[in-house]
Scaffold this active site. Structure first.
Site, short mmCIF file in Angstrom:
data_model
loop_
_atom_site.label_atom_id
_atom_site.label_comp_id
_atom_site.label_asym_id
_atom_site.label_seq_id
_atom_site.Cartn_x
_atom_site.Cartn_y
_atom_site.Cartn_z
CG ASP A 91 -2.25 -1.22 1.20
OD1 ASP A 91 -2.56 -1.30 0.24
OD2 ASP A 91 -2.78 -0.97 2.49
CG ASP B 191 -6.17 -1.77 -1.60
OD1 ASP B 191 -6.68 -2.40 -1.62
OD2 ASP B 191 -5.70 -1.01 -0.65
#
Length: 166
Positions: free
Chosen positions: A122, A140
């Site tokens: 991330d 995401d």
């Protein structure tokens, strides 16, 4: 029309963009060494590149470091992707097929990370003033946008005209 004809290319495009962005973050920018790179600031609102290894699922829930934990999360992701693929094959609208493709592509992108690294890469940190959203990646974003499109399709799709009885 089979939803696979539209949904599978969307899934492939999301997967390719996700993995390319993660390769760039890790191998070219080398964000794990830098930790944080300011990207865009418009007053108190902005985006930074911030390295986070997410060992859980959405928002870091169910985080864990053991191999069994990672395998369980991977199996869960594969099961969900299989269910969504079946749904995609029967999708009634182009929007639903594309949205399911986005969700599947994102799920597989994060699954690849989990298998390669034991965690999901991330790196996008969006903020407004002191408030920061959870750090996320392109997979995401595709999952969230895909789910949003599925909800919009279900809520706002025109209803078929009621058949009149003779």
């Amino acid at each position: 029309m089979s939803g696979l004809r539209l949904g599978l290319p969307v899934a492939a495009a999301v997967l390719a963009a996700d993995q390319a962005s993660k390769w760039w973050i890790l191998e070219v920018l080398r964000l794990p060494e830098l930790r944080n790179v300011p990207l865009l600031a418009l007053g108190p609102v902005g985006l930074d590149l911030t390295m986070v290894w997410n060992r859980g699922v959405t928002f870091g829930l169910l985080a864990g470091d053991t191999l069994w934990h990672q395998l369980a999360l991977g199996l869960l992701a594969l099961t969900i992707a299989a269910f969504l693929l079946r749904w995609m094959a029967r999708a009634e609208t182009r929007l639903a097929a594309a949205a399911l493709g986005a969700v599947i592509g994102g799920a597989i992108g994060n699954l690849i990370d989990r298998l390669r690294f034991g965690a999901v890469v991330d790196f996008v940190d969006a903020y407004a003033g002191p408030w920061h959203w959870y750090v996320f990646n392109l997979a995401d974003a595709a999952i969230v946008l895909g789910v949003g499109a599925l909800l919009a399709d279900a809520l706002f799709r025109p209803k078929a005209a009621a058949k009149e009885s003779a």
